[in-house]
Each structure stands twice: as C-alpha cells, then as structure tokens.
Design an enzyme around this catalytic site. Structure first.
Site, PDB file in Angstrom:
ATOM      1  CG  ASP A  56     -16.446   1.580 -35.056  1.00  0.00           C
ATOM      2  OD1 ASP A  56     -15.884   2.686 -34.927  1.00  0.00           O
ATOM      3  OD2 ASP A  56     -17.068   1.244 -36.083  1.00  0.00           O
ATOM      4  NE  ARG A 115     -20.601   5.453 -36.124  1.00  0.00           N
ATOM      5  CZ  ARG A 115     -20.604   4.149 -36.286  1.00  0.00           C
ATOM      6  NH1 ARG A 115     -21.693   3.550 -36.721  1.00  0.00           N
ATOM      7  NH2 ARG A 115     -19.533   3.441 -36.003  1.00  0.00           N
ATOM      8  NE  ARG A 158     -14.545  11.602 -34.818  1.00  0.00           N
ATOM      9  CZ  ARG A 158     -15.243  10.559 -35.281  1.00  0.00           C
ATOM     10  NH1 ARG A 158     -16.461  10.745 -35.750  1.00  0.00           N
ATOM     11  NH2 ARG A 158     -14.731   9.357 -35.286  1.00  0.00           N
ATOM     12  CB  SER A 169      -6.660   1.000 -37.083  1.00  0.00           C
ATOM     13  OG  SER A 169      -7.010   2.144 -37.832  1.00  0.00           O
ATOM     14  CB  THR A 170      -1.879   0.915 -39.399  1.00  0.00           C
ATOM     15  OG1 THR A 170      -2.813  -0.020 -39.961  1.00  0.00           O
ATOM     16  CG2 THR A 170      -0.895   0.147 -38.539  1.00  0.00           C
ATOM     17  CG  ASN A 191      -8.087   4.642 -36.260  1.00  0.00           C
ATOM     18  OD1 ASN A 191      -8.151   3.770 -35.394  1.00  0.00           O
ATOM     19  ND2 ASN A 191      -9.069   4.790 -37.149  1.00  0.00           N
ATOM     20  CD1 TRP A 192      -1.222   5.970 -37.985  1.00  0.00           C
ATOM     21  CD2 TRP A 192      -0.912   7.738 -36.641  1.00  0.00           C
ATOM     22  NE1 TRP A 192      -0.492   5.552 -36.887  1.00  0.00           N
ATOM     23  CE2 TRP A 192      -0.283   6.620 -36.044  1.00  0.00           C
ATOM     24  CE3 TRP A 192      -0.849   8.971 -35.977  1.00  0.00           C
ATOM     25  CZ2 TRP A 192       0.385   6.690 -34.827  1.00  0.00           C
ATOM     26  CZ3 TRP A 192      -0.171   9.041 -34.761  1.00  0.00           C
ATOM     27  CH2 TRP A 192       0.434   7.913 -34.204  1.00  0.00           C
ATOM     28  NE  ARG A 214     -10.679   7.782 -37.002  1.00  0.00           N
ATOM     29  CZ  ARG A 214     -11.637   7.239 -36.308  1.00  0.00           C
ATOM     30  NH1 ARG A 214     -12.024   7.789 -35.173  1.00  0.00           N
ATOM     31  NH2 ARG A 214     -12.239   6.136 -36.723  1.00  0.00           N
ATOM     32  NE  ARG A 237     -16.460  -2.285 -36.716  1.00  0.00           N
ATOM     33  CZ  ARG A 237     -15.595  -1.801 -37.566  1.00  0.00           C
ATOM     34  NH1 ARG A 237     -14.919  -2.620 -38.331  1.00  0.00           N
ATOM     35  NH2 ARG A 237     -15.388  -0.498 -37.675  1.00  0.00           N
ATOM     36  NE  ARG A 261     -15.709  -0.543 -42.192  1.00  0.00           N
ATOM     37  CZ  ARG A 261     -16.746   0.217 -42.534  1.00  0.00           C
ATOM     38  NH1 ARG A 261     -17.629  -0.220 -43.406  1.00  0.00           N
ATOM     39  NH2 ARG A 261     -16.906   1.425 -42.016  1.00  0.00           N
TER      40      ARG A 261
HETATM   41  C1  IPE Z   1     -11.686   0.367 -36.387  1.00  0.00           C
HETATM   42  O1  IPE Z   1     -12.643   1.364 -36.403  1.00  0.00           O
HETATM   43  C2  IPE Z   1     -10.505   0.769 -35.553  1.00  0.00           C
HETATM   44  C3  IPE Z   1     -10.762   0.900 -34.130  1.00  0.00           C
HETATM   45  C4  IPE Z   1     -11.887   0.649 -33.516  1.00  0.00           C
HETATM   46  C5  IPE Z   1      -9.620   1.314 -33.342  1.00  0.00           C
HETATM   47  P1  IPE Z   1     -12.678   2.466 -37.546  1.00  0.00           P
HETATM   48  O2  IPE Z   1     -13.804   3.363 -37.228  1.00  0.00           O
HETATM   49  O3  IPE Z   1     -11.342   3.086 -37.719  1.00  0.00           O
HETATM   50  O4  IPE Z   1     -12.989   1.582 -38.835  1.00  0.00           O
HETATM   51  P2  IPE Z   1     -13.674   1.970 -40.209  1.00  0.00           P
HETATM   52  O5  IPE Z   1     -13.011   3.217 -40.713  1.00  0.00           O
HETATM   53  O6  IPE Z   1     -15.132   2.200 -39.919  1.00  0.00           O
HETATM   54  O7  IPE Z   1     -13.479   0.782 -41.091  1.00  0.00           O
HETATM   55  C1  IPE Z   2     -13.696   4.004 -32.491  1.00  0.00           C
HETATM   56  O1  IPE Z   2     -14.715   4.925 -32.622  1.00  0.00           O
HETATM   57  C2  IPE Z   2     -12.459   4.578 -31.882  1.00  0.00           C
HETATM   58  C3  IPE Z   2     -11.340   4.682 -32.828  1.00  0.00           C
HETATM   59  C4  IPE Z   2     -11.343   4.283 -34.050  1.00  0.00           C
HETATM   60  C5  IPE Z   2     -10.116   5.284 -32.341  1.00  0.00           C
HETATM   61  P1  IPE Z   2     -14.810   5.867 -33.882  1.00  0.00           P
HETATM   62  O2  IPE Z   2     -14.058   7.124 -33.602  1.00  0.00           O
HETATM   63  O3  IPE Z   2     -14.416   5.170 -35.117  1.00  0.00           O
HETATM   64  O4  IPE Z   2     -16.365   6.188 -33.881  1.00  0.00           O
HETATM   65  P2  IPE Z   2     -17.303   6.297 -35.156  1.00  0.00           P
HETATM   66  O5  IPE Z   2     -17.186   5.025 -35.912  1.00  0.00           O
HETATM   67  O6  IPE Z   2     -16.829   7.481 -35.947  1.00  0.00           O
HETATM   68  O7  IPE Z   2     -18.659   6.491 -34.576  1.00  0.00           O
HETATM   69 MG    MG Z   3     -15.463   4.041 -36.428  1.00  0.00          MG
END
Ligand code: IPE
Ligand code: IPE
Ligand code: MG
Length: 249
Positions: free
Chosen positions: A27, A31, A40, A72-73, A75-76, A78, A195, A201
C-alpha cells in the site's frame, strides 16, 4: 549492512530464523506518486518494480512463500483510468515474468476470483501457472481481485456443493478441510503480515489465514520499501512472543 546474511539463509533450514511465509499489503503507491506530482499509475509502476526486488530478496534469505495483495475485490471502486492502468501493469508484469522465470526461479501462483479479469489477463495467468509448475523452492502468491470474505464465501459455496452432491456431510467439515477449499490451499498460514503505507487495518486480506499472524505496520510507502524494511519486520517478528492462546512455560 543488511541484517540477514544472504548466503547463510540461502537454503531453508530446520531451525529457521526467517518466517516460512511472509504476506504483504502493498500500500501507498498513490500517495507516493502524489507527493512527486505524478499520476497514481506512476506509483503503481514503481510499486511493481519494488515487488520484484522484495521477492528476490525474500527468496535469497530463505523465505518459502511470499503472498502479496495487488488488487482487492474493493479496488474496482477506483476510477476506470486507474483500474485500467493497474490491469495493464499486471499484463506487462506477467509478460516479463514469463520471460524471466527460468532465471528468477520464482514460482508464481494467484489467489482471487480471476473470472472477473480480462480474457488476456486470464490467459497470461494460465500460462504463468503452467510454466511455474516446474519451479520449486520459492513461491510468490499474487492476490488479484482478492478479498478475504469473498474467499471464505467461495469456499463455503464449494463445500455446500460437495454436500449436495453427497460427497460430504456438514459435520465432516473441520479447519483443515475448509483451508483446502480456500485459494491458499496447500500453502501454510503466513507467520508475518507486513503493511507499509501507514494504515493499520487488513482491508480484507487473508482473513482466515492471518488468525495467528504477527502484524508489522510501517509508514514507509510501498514504492520506497526496501530489503532493509523486510529485515526490520523480521527483526520485530523474532522478538514477538507467539503463544497461540496458550501460556508461556
Ligand atoms: C489494500 O489497499 C489493497 C491492496 C494493497 C491491493 P487499499 O488502499 O485498497 O486499502 P484501503 O482502502 O486503504 O483500506
Ligand atoms: C496500493 O496503493 C495499490 C493498490 C491498492 C492497487 P494505493 O493505490 O492504495 O496507494 P494509496 O494508499 O492511495 O497511497
Ligand atoms: Mg491504499
């Protein structure tokens, strides 16, 4: 200097000083990119390079399994643009992995509901899986369209189907049998879950498998994560008192 002597840990030994299975919630890519004024997707591209470095390092120090959360399930949710960039990156990664697998000796495996992925991606995954079979010693599990709850539901449905077909009865289900129905069947539970990215979390990662995992949280963003951060996580892990509900003698 790195904490672990690469050579000394090359072959997994009986008295392990590194966990057999490490899992990582990769993660902080977004950012990382934002701080640099980049899209991103640039963070995701940087993160994918870090995955290569960390997988190689884990193999070198004697880790047997590395499981990473890539999509993740949830992440769709986005933007179409970001999901598209991630899917393109997974395709690129798999094309390269297929080319370099013989040199890397990394067995790749995938956890998640792959049915929602594009036919191209599914084809690449099938190809990777087939080539991977010949490599032993180190396995990287990539979680794609993975959710811990989804995985448990998937297993519950599979068990219910077996019962309906008369192959089992509800009372025959125990923890071992249920584990065998998960995407992670045959893979031991992770001793250590890392993490990066600052959040504390699990975001639906390995819900069943992490029941007794040790957690290591760090503010380092995934694209900045280095083998030294793996060392720090393992050092922290080695200081933990793992009781599994018992009492220390
Ligand atoms: C968890 O990160 C999923 C992955 C790293 C693939 P997210 O960025 O999606 O989690 P949340 O939204 O902060 O909980
Ligand atoms: C994790 O990085 C990658 C995925 C969840 C696919 P993020 O895209 O969640 O990065 P932040 O948390 O927004 O910085
Ligand atoms: Mg994230």
């Amino acid at each position: 200097m790195l904490f672990f002597n690469r050579k000394a840990h090359k072959a997994p030994t009986a008295d392990r000083t590194v966990p057999q299975h490490i899992a990582i919630i990769m993660d902080g890519n977004g950012r990382w990119a934002k701080r640099r004024g980049l899209p991103r997707s640039a963070g995701h591209a940087a993160g994918s390079e870090v995955f290569r470095t960390i997988a190689t390092y884990c193999r070198e120090i004697g880790v047997k399994y590395l499981t990473v959360y890539a999509f993740s399930t949830e992440n769709w949710r986005r933007s179409e643009e970001e999901v598209g960039a991630l899917m393109a990156l997974f395709e690129k990664y798999l094309h390269e992995a297929i080319e370099t697998m013989a040199k890397d000796h990394i067995r790749l495996h995938f956890f998640g509901d792959l049915s929602r992925l594009s036919p191209t991606l599914r084809e690449l995954i099938a190809k990777t899986d087939a080539i991977s079979e010949q490599y032993e010693g180190f396995q990287a599990n990539i979680c794609l369209n993975y959710g811990g709850r989804d995985e448990i539901l998937h297993a519950a449905r599979a068990f219910a189907r077996q019962c309906v077909e008369g192959k089992c009865t509800p009372d025959s289900l125990d923890e071992a049998a249920f584990s065998d129905l998960l995407y992670s069947a045959g893979v031991p539970d992770p001793e250590l879950v890392i993490r990066p990215g600052g959040e504390k979390r699990t975001s639906n990662f390995l819900m069943w498998q992490s029941a007794y995992s040790e957690f290591y949280f760090t503010d380092v963003l995934w694209p900045d994560f280095t083998p030294h951060d793996i060392d720090k996580a393992i050092e922290s892990f080695l200081r933990r008192d793992r009781r599994f509900g018992g009492v220390k003698a």
